[in-house]
Scaffold this motif. Structure first.
Motif, short mmCIF file in Angstrom:
data_model
loop_
_atom_site.label_atom_id
_atom_site.label_comp_id
_atom_site.label_asym_id
_atom_site.label_seq_id
_atom_site.Cartn_x
_atom_site.Cartn_y
_atom_site.Cartn_z
N GLU A 74 38.94 43.44 30.35
CA GLU A 74 37.51 43.36 30.03
C GLU A 74 37.05 44.64 29.33
N ARG A 90 45.65 36.67 28.21
CA ARG A 90 44.24 37.06 28.21
C ARG A 90 44.06 38.40 27.49
N LEU A 97 36.90 28.85 33.36
CA LEU A 97 37.41 30.17 33.71
C LEU A 97 36.27 31.18 33.84
N ASP A 98 35.25 31.05 32.97
CA ASP A 98 34.07 31.91 33.07
C ASP A 98 33.39 31.73 34.43
N ARG A 132 35.43 33.51 37.04
CA ARG A 132 35.27 34.96 36.93
C ARG A 132 33.92 35.40 37.50
N ARG A 173 34.03 35.22 41.38
CA ARG A 173 35.26 35.67 42.07
C ARG A 173 34.98 36.53 43.30
N VAL A 223 39.73 30.49 42.85
CA VAL A 223 39.74 31.87 42.35
C VAL A 223 41.06 32.55 42.69
N GLU A 252 43.78 33.88 40.00
CA GLU A 252 44.17 35.30 39.96
C GLU A 252 45.68 35.45 40.10
N ILE A 311 42.67 34.63 35.29
CA ILE A 311 41.41 35.41 35.26
C ILE A 311 41.70 36.84 35.70
#
Length: 200
Positions: free
Chosen positions: A64, A91, A145-146, A149, A152, A191, A195, A200
């Motif tokens: 990120e 990612r 996926l958003d 995230r 989470r 989640v 992970e 994510i």
């Protein structure tokens, strides 16, 4: 001289990396940061050529932070990690990361990767790349996926909806689809699975 920023929430590792890289005649460590937010602020102040980012940091993770850094500055990012999961590699590459390697590599190899990335090339650890080719892809859409995230850390449907500018009903629909696709019972199980797989 290659100007390098290091971000890692583990102080001992961060200090050791900085000390070892400072031994290289052509590398100058211009900033040491403990998380992704601090890395963004320091990068804007110091304008490094290369940002070396730990994947697992509180708040913004390395991927990120890299995505934001490469949008804001003409800098190149390398992500390092203890757990080089193939999904995370995909990612990272999608976020514009130029280098990806495990923390198990020695300092001389890391310095070579920094030089390569600073020269405009891309480096992906060969073992991670091989694993990525054989790993299953996420069955979830980018929006799903958003939602994972954004939730989470146990956020409520309302909090996720506000974070993503969606209606609460839309978030519930996405959560239901996620649970069905992953064959789990709860959003938190989804989640954890995402992970573990590096989605994510």
């Amino acid at each position: 001289m290659i100007r390098v920023l290091i971000a890692d929430d583990e102080a001992m590792i961060r200090s050791a990396l900085a000390a070892l890289l400072r031994l290289e005649a052509d590398i100058d460590v211009v900033a040491e940061c403990s998380d992704g937010e601090q890395a963004l602020a320091e990068a804007l102040r110091t304008t490094p050529d290369v940002c070396l980012l730990d994947l697992e940091m509180p708040g913004l993770d390395g991927v990120e932070a890299a995505a934001r850094l490469t949008r804001a500055l003409p800098t190149r990012c390398i992500v390092i990690t203890r757990h080089a999961r193939p999904g995370v590699l995909r990612r990272a590459l999608a976020a514009g990361v130029s280098g990806f390697l495990p923390k198990s590599r020695d300092a001389a190899e890391l310095a070579d990767v920094i030089r390569s990335v600073a020269a405009g090339r891309r480096y992906v650890d060969p073992e991670v790349a091989a694993d990525a080719l054989s790993d299953e892809r996420s069955p979830l859409t980018e929006r799903e996926l958003d939602v994972l995230r954004a939730g989470r850390r146990g956020e409520t449907t309302g909090q996720i909806a506000r974070a993503l500018s969606l209606a609460p009903g839309t978030v519930r629909n996405h959560a239901s689809a996620i649970i069905g696709k992953l064959s789990v019972s709860t959003r938190q199980q989804a989640v954890r699975l995402a992970e573990e797989r590096g989605w994510i």
